[in-house]
Write a protein that holds these residues in place. Structure first.
Motif, PDB file in Angstrom:
ATOM      1  N   LEU A 241       0.852  -1.194   0.000  1.00 12.15           N
ATOM      2  CA  LEU A 241       0.000   0.000   0.000  1.00 12.15           C
ATOM      3  C   LEU A 241       0.880   1.233   0.000  1.00 12.15           C
ATOM      4  O   LEU A 241       1.679   1.442   0.911  1.00 12.15           O
ATOM      5  CB  LEU A 241      -0.933   0.015   1.240  1.00 12.15           C
ATOM      6  CG  LEU A 241      -1.914   1.174   1.351  1.00 12.15           C
ATOM      7  CD1 LEU A 241      -2.915   1.125   0.200  1.00 12.15           C
ATOM      8  CD2 LEU A 241      -2.644   1.139   2.714  1.00 12.15           C
ATOM      9  N   TYR A 242       0.777   1.996  -1.102  1.00 10.74           N
ATOM     10  CA  TYR A 242       1.538   3.244  -1.179  1.00 10.74           C
ATOM     11  C   TYR A 242       0.772   4.410  -0.514  1.00 10.74           C
ATOM     12  O   TYR A 242       1.381   5.308   0.043  1.00 10.74           O
ATOM     13  CB  TYR A 242       1.794   3.618  -2.652  1.00 10.74           C
ATOM     14  CG  TYR A 242       2.795   2.692  -3.349  1.00 10.74           C
ATOM     15  CD1 TYR A 242       3.810   2.051  -2.645  1.00 10.74           C
ATOM     16  CD2 TYR A 242       2.698   2.483  -4.720  1.00 10.74           C
ATOM     17  CE1 TYR A 242       4.689   1.234  -3.297  1.00 10.74           C
ATOM     18  CE2 TYR A 242       3.598   1.664  -5.377  1.00 10.74           C
ATOM     19  CZ  TYR A 242       4.596   1.034  -4.656  1.00 10.74           C
ATOM     20  OH  TYR A 242       5.472   0.228  -5.279  1.00 10.74           O
ATOM     21  N   GLN A 243      -0.588   4.398  -0.587  1.00  8.55           N
ATOM     22  CA  GLN A 243      -1.369   5.542  -0.112  1.00  8.55           C
ATOM     23  C   GLN A 243      -2.767   5.040   0.217  1.00  8.55           C
ATOM     24  O   GLN A 243      -3.310   4.187  -0.479  1.00  8.55           O
ATOM     25  CB  GLN A 243      -1.437   6.631  -1.203  1.00  8.55           C
ATOM     26  CG  GLN A 243      -2.368   7.787  -0.912  1.00  8.55           C
ATOM     27  CD  GLN A 243      -2.474   8.755  -2.076  1.00  8.55           C
ATOM     28  OE1 GLN A 243      -1.466   9.066  -2.683  1.00  8.55           O
ATOM     29  NE2 GLN A 243      -3.690   9.226  -2.367  1.00  8.55           N
ATOM     30  N   GLY A 244      -3.346   5.585   1.237  1.00  4.78           N
ATOM     31  CA  GLY A 244      -4.722   5.272   1.569  1.00  4.78           C
ATOM     32  C   GLY A 244      -4.839   4.561   2.906  1.00  4.78           C
ATOM     33  O   GLY A 244      -3.851   4.319   3.620  1.00  4.78           O
ATOM     34  N   ALA A 245      -6.112   4.190   3.215  1.00  3.19           N
ATOM     35  CA  ALA A 245      -6.391   3.618   4.536  1.00  3.19           C
ATOM     36  C   ALA A 245      -6.781   2.161   4.461  1.00  3.19           C
ATOM     37  O   ALA A 245      -7.265   1.587   5.445  1.00  3.19           O
ATOM     38  CB  ALA A 245      -7.519   4.420   5.188  1.00  3.19           C
TER      39      ALA A 245
END
Length: 721
Positions: free
Chosen positions: A276-280
């Motif tokens: 996961l590079y970005q986000g929740a």
């Protein structure tokens, strides 16, 4: 006995006339005599008379004790088997060997004439007449030529019969055996028994024959001689049919071709991690698709909040490939039912899989990890043989195939060599045809070339009849002695070489090995399966110069084996050899020229001279020259030309040959039998017997004669009266 008469330069000698004109002055008389179209044939007859018999020198000795018995076994020949074996060692029978098979001197003389290569042969009255060639005569006198011919005939006949009788004596050499078992059907057994009380000695003496020989002059004939080039060119040769069986190649095992290894598949257990590079979305529950901003990223857009971005591009290093294999392609990718879509052939991924870097590249286009931190999958990689491995296999196959072909070549070469050896043995074992048949073929060839060469009319049949009216064609004789002439072998450049070279070929070179894949030529169905002559082969040896340097020396040799008879006469000279021919036929085939001599029919001598003087026959060149008067010539020859003397000679012969008294003189011997000559020899007179001698011949009979010896001196005691 034939003698050319010098002086007349006929049309048949036109081709050699420039050579004659450039000859040295001292050679002109002899050359002119050889080229003259006319000559004289003096005919002689040889008679054989049977005289009384007598006992010769002892051939053996036996003694018999009182009451004893001795069985003596005598063979008139060594054995038939030995005779056959001896002939199998000789391809061309020598005269001396052939004469040992004759029991009578007349038959032996006849066979000697048939095999004499210096003798011109003619057919006369169903028999054969031998004519020898004498030196050219400058004198046209019949008395002079008859004297010379008689001397030559006397010497020849005496030498001939002496040689014959010598061989017959050896033919009857006796060997006595004391054994009783024999398989010789020609043996004779003598049982000698001593019924007295004394030791008895016996000498075994050969019974001998006396044979008288006389020579008689039976006439002189005017003759026409013509030179013909290449007389044997039109004669066919006997082809020995010998089919060469294919070699047995079953003993050589054909190698199995080693195939390339099949492609190998290797399965690797890999996984796609959740990065996961970005986000929740830390629980990896969302579904991702390729991002529009970066195709190596996956994106999920929630209803509220920031987008979730994950890694979609993955590179997997692979284990080293198996030995001899290289990474080739992807066989299959199995994600075990996961929600995923992917690409492996995108251009930006490059070569995939990459055999140099040994890695697999993968880009997802749709994925849902289902709440897991990784997504396992199985990657099936396909490996193919390397070029080095294929080259090694190709090399091994080529080596095995090469070894196989070498074995086949060796077998074919051995079979070819054996076939040549077998052909040589078979060719050498062929016996000659009857000499009468060979001479008849040669005579027909010579006469046919003569008729075609004259071209008296447009019809050769008419030409033949015109010739037969004047000349006795049935008694035509010919001479073909090519000993002075040898043509360079084929393939030799006459401008640069006087000896054979590397590329020279004999008259009948050994054929190349047959090509098993070649198709049969319908026009020549027996091509390669026949043998027409003795094989020749161009080979080299070393010649040494003054500095002892070796240089190649090429020769056209002939082939022999340990089983062949000695090669025929002419083999070392590069001659074309007829397998079923004799020595005379081989000389005829290889002769550069032949000289045909046609006797004039008795009573047509003047007609013959007039016919020969025609421009289209011989012409009149030289006939107007003064006749060179010779000692012993008739006085009427003085001051005449050659043509005038020939006319006088023709008139003399026409008168002599037409006289019935001369014809009867040649037959007196059949009326009176043997008439001894005073002194055994006298100068040859026309139609008279002029020479005689006696020969002693052994028989196949042995006589046992009782003898006594002086026990003190060992001398034989004279027989008691």
């Amino acid at each position: 006995m034939y003698q050319p008469l010098a002086g007349w330069l006929g049309r048949s000698s036109a081709q050699v006339r420039p050579t004659l004109e450039s000859a040295p002055q001292e050679l002109l008389p002899a050359a002119a005599g050889l080229l003259s179209p006319v000559g004289l044939v003096n005919l002689f007859r040889e008679y054989f008379f049977e005289f009384d018999t007598f006992l010769g020198a002892p051939a053996g000795h036996i003694w018999i004790s009182p009451g004893g018995t001795v069985e003596v076994v005598e063979s008139t020949r060594r054995t038939l088997v030995e005779r056959t074996a001896e002939q199998s060692q000789e391809d061309s029978r020598k005269v001396e060997e052939s004469l040992t098979q004759q029991d009578d001197v007349a038959d032996a003389v006849k066979e000697d004439n048939a095999n004499d290569t210096k003798l011109g042969v003619t057919a006369s009255g169903g028999g054969s007449l031998g004519v020898y060639h004498a030196e050219a005569s400058a004198s046209f006198s019949t008395q002079s030529t008859r004297k010379t011919s008689a001397e030559t005939t006397h010497k020849r006949s005496r030498i001939q019969t002496s040689k014959v009788t010598s061989e017959i004596k050896r033919n009857f050499k006796t060997t006595f055996k004391t054994v009783t078992e024999t398989t010789d059907t020609t043996s004779r057994r003598y049982v000698v028994q001593n019924t007295t009380s004394q030791l008895v000695n016996y000498e075994l003496r050969r019974k001998m024959r006396k044979v008288g020989v006389q020579l008689q002059h039976i006439g002189t004939r005017l003759s026409w001689q013509v030179f013909l080039e290449a007389p044997g060119r039109e004669l066919g040769l006997g082809d020995l049919v010998h089919v060469i069986p294919p070699p047995d190649l079953t003993s050589v095992q054909k190698p199995d071709v080693v195939p390339y290894p099949a492609a190998r598949q290797e399965t690797y257990h890999l996984s796609v991690p959740f990065v996961l590079y970005q986000g929740a979305d830390h629980d990896a529950n969302n579904t991702y698709q390729t991002s529009d901003e970066n195709q190596d990223h996956g994106i999920f857009r929630p209803d509220v909040g920031a987008n979730d971005i994950v890694q979609f591009r993955f590179d997997y290093p692979l284990p080293p490939p198996p030995d001899g294999f290289r990474l080739s392609r992807i066989g299959a990718l199995d994600f075990h039912g996961a929600q995923v879509r992917y690409l492996t052939d995108s251009p930006d991924l490059g070569t995939n899989p990459d055999p140099v870097a040994n890695k697999l590249a993968l880009r997802l286009t749709y994925a849902n990890w289902g709440g897991q931190r990784s997504m396992p999958f199985d990657a099936v990689m396909v490996y193919e043989p390397t070029s080095e491995a294929k080259a090694a296999i190709d090399k091994a196959n080529a080596q095995a195939q090469g070894a196989y072909q070498n074995q086949l070549t060796a077998l074919r070469r051995q079979a070819y060599g054996n076939a040549v050896r077998e052909r040589l043995k078979l060719a050498a074992g062929i016996g000659p045809r009857p000499s009468d048949d060979l001479r008849a073929e040669e005579r027909q060839t010579v006469y046919g070339k003569l008729v075609r060469r004259l071209e008296l009319t447009t019809d050769p049949h008419l030409d033949s009849e015109l010739i037969r009216q004047i000349f006795d064609v049935d008694e035509m004789l010919y001479f073909a002695v090519p000993e002075y002439w040898r043509q360079l072998p084929a393939g030799t450049d006459p401008d640069t070489a006087t000896t054979p070279g590397e590329f020279s070929l004999g008259r009948y070179p050994v054929p190349p090995a047959p090509d098993p894949s070649a198709a049969t030529n319908p026009a020549h169905p027996l091509a390669g399966q026949t043998v027409a002559s003795w094989y020749s082969n161009t080979d080299t040896d070393n010649a040494w110069d003054a500095q002892h340097h070796a240089t190649p020396e090429w020769r056209v040799d002939y082939l022999i084996t340990e089983d062949t008879r000695p090669a025929p006469m002419g083999s070392s000279l590069g001659w074309l050899i007829q397998l079923d021919g004799d020595e005379r036929r081989n000389e005829f085939l290889n002769a550069a020229w032949a000289k045909a001599v046609l006797p004039v029919r008795p009573g047509h001598e003047l007609d013959a001279l007039a016919w020969l003087a025609q421009a289209q026959v011989e012409g009149e060149a030289g006939l107007d020259q003064p006749y060179p008067f010779q000692p012993g010539d008739p006085a009427e020859y003085q001051g005449k030309t050659l043509g005038q003397v020939l006319t006088l000679l023709a008139k003399e012969l026409q008168t002599s040959n037409g006289d019935i008294a001369n014809a009867l003189a040649t037959e007196t011997v059949f009326e009176h039998g043997f008439d001894p000559l005073d002194g055994g020899f006298r100068p040859a007179q026309p139609y008279q017997i002029f020479d005689q001698w006696t020969e002693v011949l052994p028989t196949d009979q042995v006589v046992a004669v009782q003898v006594q010896y002086d026990p003190r001196t060992g001398q034989q005691l004279p027989p008691q009266a």
